[in-house]
Design an enzyme around this catalytic site. Structure first.
Site, PDB file in Angstrom:
ATOM      1  N   LYS A  22       0.132 -26.415  -5.479  1.00 28.55           N
ATOM      2  CA  LYS A  22       1.157 -25.465  -5.882  1.00 28.55           C
ATOM      3  C   LYS A  22       2.526 -25.980  -5.435  1.00 28.55           C
ATOM      4  O   LYS A  22       3.407 -26.172  -6.242  1.00 28.55           O
ATOM      5  CB  LYS A  22       0.883 -24.081  -5.283  1.00 28.55           C
ATOM      6  CG  LYS A  22      -0.545 -23.577  -5.497  1.00 28.55           C
ATOM      7  CD  LYS A  22      -0.839 -23.187  -6.936  1.00 28.55           C
ATOM      8  CE  LYS A  22      -2.322 -23.130  -7.272  1.00 28.55           C
ATOM      9  NZ  LYS A  22      -3.076 -22.037  -6.690  1.00 28.55           N
TER      10      LYS A  22
ATOM     11  N   ASP B 192      -4.101 -17.668   3.715  1.00 29.02           N
ATOM     12  CA  ASP B 192      -4.040 -18.610   2.591  1.00 29.02           C
ATOM     13  C   ASP B 192      -2.584 -18.668   2.134  1.00 29.02           C
ATOM     14  O   ASP B 192      -2.050 -17.678   1.640  1.00 29.02           O
ATOM     15  CB  ASP B 192      -4.951 -18.097   1.463  1.00 29.02           C
ATOM     16  CG  ASP B 192      -4.836 -18.911   0.175  1.00 29.02           C
ATOM     17  OD1 ASP B 192      -4.037 -19.865   0.111  1.00 29.02           O
ATOM     18  OD2 ASP B 192      -5.563 -18.565  -0.784  1.00 29.02           O
TER      19      ASP B 192
ATOM     20  N   TRP C 239      -7.025 -13.962  -5.461  1.00 33.54           N
ATOM     21  CA  TRP C 239      -7.451 -15.018  -4.531  1.00 33.54           C
ATOM     22  C   TRP C 239      -8.027 -14.411  -3.257  1.00 33.54           C
ATOM     23  O   TRP C 239      -9.011 -14.910  -2.709  1.00 33.54           O
ATOM     24  CB  TRP C 239      -6.303 -15.977  -4.242  1.00 33.54           C
ATOM     25  CG  TRP C 239      -5.914 -16.765  -5.459  1.00 33.54           C
ATOM     26  CD1 TRP C 239      -4.704 -16.762  -6.083  1.00 33.54           C
ATOM     27  CD2 TRP C 239      -6.751 -17.642  -6.229  1.00 33.54           C
ATOM     28  NE1 TRP C 239      -4.737 -17.589  -7.181  1.00 33.54           N
ATOM     29  CE2 TRP C 239      -5.974 -18.133  -7.297  1.00 33.54           C
ATOM     30  CE3 TRP C 239      -8.085 -18.060  -6.118  1.00 33.54           C
ATOM     31  CZ2 TRP C 239      -6.483 -19.027  -8.244  1.00 33.54           C
ATOM     32  CZ3 TRP C 239      -8.596 -18.951  -7.057  1.00 33.54           C
ATOM     33  CH2 TRP C 239      -7.795 -19.421  -8.107  1.00 33.54           C
TER      34      TRP C 239
HETATM   35  C1  LIG Z   1      -4.476 -21.636  -6.652  1.00 33.52           C
HETATM   36  C2  LIG Z   1      -4.839 -20.823  -5.490  1.00 33.52           C
HETATM   37  C3  LIG Z   1      -6.107 -20.867  -4.919  1.00 33.52           C
HETATM   38  C4  LIG Z   1      -7.233 -21.707  -5.490  1.00 33.52           C
HETATM   39  O1  LIG Z   1      -6.997 -23.035  -5.244  1.00 33.52           O
HETATM   40  P1  LIG Z   1      -8.079 -24.132  -5.620  1.00 33.52           P
HETATM   41  O2  LIG Z   1      -7.517 -25.338  -4.925  1.00 33.52           O
HETATM   42  O3  LIG Z   1      -8.099 -24.262  -7.104  1.00 33.52           O
HETATM   43  O4  LIG Z   1      -9.381 -23.733  -5.066  1.00 33.52           O
HETATM   44  C5  LIG Z   1      -6.351 -20.107  -3.805  1.00 33.52           C
HETATM   45  N1  LIG Z   1      -5.409 -19.334  -3.268  1.00 33.52           N
HETATM   46  C6  LIG Z   1      -4.170 -19.252  -3.790  1.00 33.52           C
HETATM   47  C7  LIG Z   1      -3.150 -18.357  -3.172  1.00 33.52           C
HETATM   48  C8  LIG Z   1      -3.839 -19.989  -4.922  1.00 33.52           C
HETATM   49  O5  LIG Z   1      -2.616 -19.912  -5.442  1.00 33.52           O
END
Ligand SMILES: *Cc1c(COP(=O)(O)O)cnc(C)c1O
Length: 360
Positions: free
Chosen positions: A195, A171, A101
């Site tokens: 998540k 993030d 990511w």
């Molecule tokens: C799942 C995830 C993403 C991507 O998320 P989307 O909403 O599908 O764009 C980005 N960063 C992390 C840490 C993730 O777990």
């Protein structure tokens, strides 16, 4: 058919109480005679929903007044572009690469400026967090970027990097609201909610006010400009109304549970059950350096791909679902987010013990 224990990395398990409340309110939200899905985002009822959600989130995370809370669309992946577009004044940013990511975010940022990778754990398949106490932070970096909890590899920053005064962007998609954080240490702390918070379709970005300006890269789409969203309290256009409503219910649930300090204790307790088992198992092995282990995503392997597949299939038949590891890593991964009850982890470990005895 009853509900299973769902170890999916995302979209992931939600608190059953929240789903039940959403079901109860599905046809008639609090006497409005309509579903939240059918409601104008400019209505009084919806205004209460989004305002209350923000208020509860601010309370849970203790968000300082000089931060805006934005409820956005496009997932975390869209923020990979929005962040450089809004923050790259010098067109320079430093990225720490601890998994896919962060790597994707870094690749996206490269479209907009000069990107320096100041640390990486790619050399050991992202199984650890690099020492970030004294990095070669660029003099003119507009920000330093991390992915705080690495959903795929199961690592987590236990201490934030020393950014040497530069703005930290993080993030937190897969550790959002899993434990208390000090928001004031971040310029931006953001994540997709699918998540650990709610349904896919909402991304929450908490941004320090001085970073929300008209001074963005040329060509930045109106919708991706933080100022557009902030000036309109996330209601510039139709927001992901229903998803935000579910997030709001989860915030209420978290408050009722006792808040983030209590969630942290619960999450530590749950993770310990699984890690303690892995540490003594003769068949299963954790893949991450101990001090960097995530409380949310726990990858493990047997070392034998066939046995891994057998485990995943038999676990599914026993009501333990979505334990297959990410396609790039193989093996297994148990995601044990806030809404995963302790019994789910206990059932998983009991099943692993049994599997180990049978396949020794
Ligand atoms: C799942 C995830 C993403 C991507 O998320 P989307 O909403 O599908 O764009 C980005 N960063 C992390 C840490 C993730 O777990």
């Amino acid at each position: 058919m009853g509900r299973v224990y769902n170890f999916s990395a995302g979209p992931a398990v939600l608190p059953e109480e929240v789903l039940q409340q959403a079901a109860d309110e599905m046809l008639d939200y609090q006497g409005t005679g309509m579903s939240v899905m059918e409601m104008s985002h400019r209505s009084k009822a919806y205004d209460d929903i989004i305002k209350t959600a923000e208020k509860d989130l601010r309370e849970l995370m203790n968000i300082p007044d000089n931060y805006k809370v934005l409820f956005l669309q496009g997932g975390a992946s869209q923020q990979f572009a929005a962040i450089p577009m809004n923050l790259m004044k010098n067109k320079v940013a430093d990225y720490i690469i601890t998994g896919q990511w962060a790597k994707k975010a870094c690749q996206e940022a490269k479209k907009y400026g000069k990107v320096n990778v100041v640390a990486s754990s790619e050399d050991e398949t992202y199984s650890y967090i690099p020492d970030c106490s004294d990095l070669p932070i660029s003099e003119d970096a507009d920000y330093v970027y991390i992915c705080e909890n690495n959903t795929i590899y199961g690592t987590k920053f236990k201490t934030l990097p020393n950014t040497k005064g530069k703005i930290l962007v993080s993030d937190v998609s897969s550790c959002f609201l899993s434990e208390p954080v000090d928001v004031s240490k971040y310029g931006i702390i953001y994540g997709g909610v699918q998540k650990n918070i709610g349904p896919a379709g909402v991304v929450i970005s908490i941004i320090r006010e001085d970073l929300i300006t008209d001074d963005v890269l040329e060509g930045t789409p109106t919708m991706l400009k933080f100022k557009t969203q902030a000036d309109n309290d996330s209601l510039y256009n139709t927001p992901p109304c229903y998803g935000i409503y579910i997030c709001g219910l989860v915030f209420k649930w978290l408050k009722k549970m006792g808040g983030l300090e209590v969630m942290k204790q619960r999450n530590e307790e749950k993770a310990k059950i699984l890690y303690d088992f892995l540490d003594q198992s003769k068949l299963f092995k954790g893949t991450v350096r101990k001090e960097d282990r995530s409380l949310m995503n726990v990858p493990f392997v047997t070392g034998n791909a066939e046995l891994d597949a057998k485990f995943v299939a038999e676990a599914k038949a026993a009501g333990l679902e979505n334990l297959k590891g990410h396609r790039t890593v193989g093996g297994m991964r148990a995601s044990i987010y806030n809404a995963m009850p302790k019994e789910g982890v206990e059932k998983l470990v009991a099943f692993m013990k049994e599997f180990e005895e049978k396949n020794a």
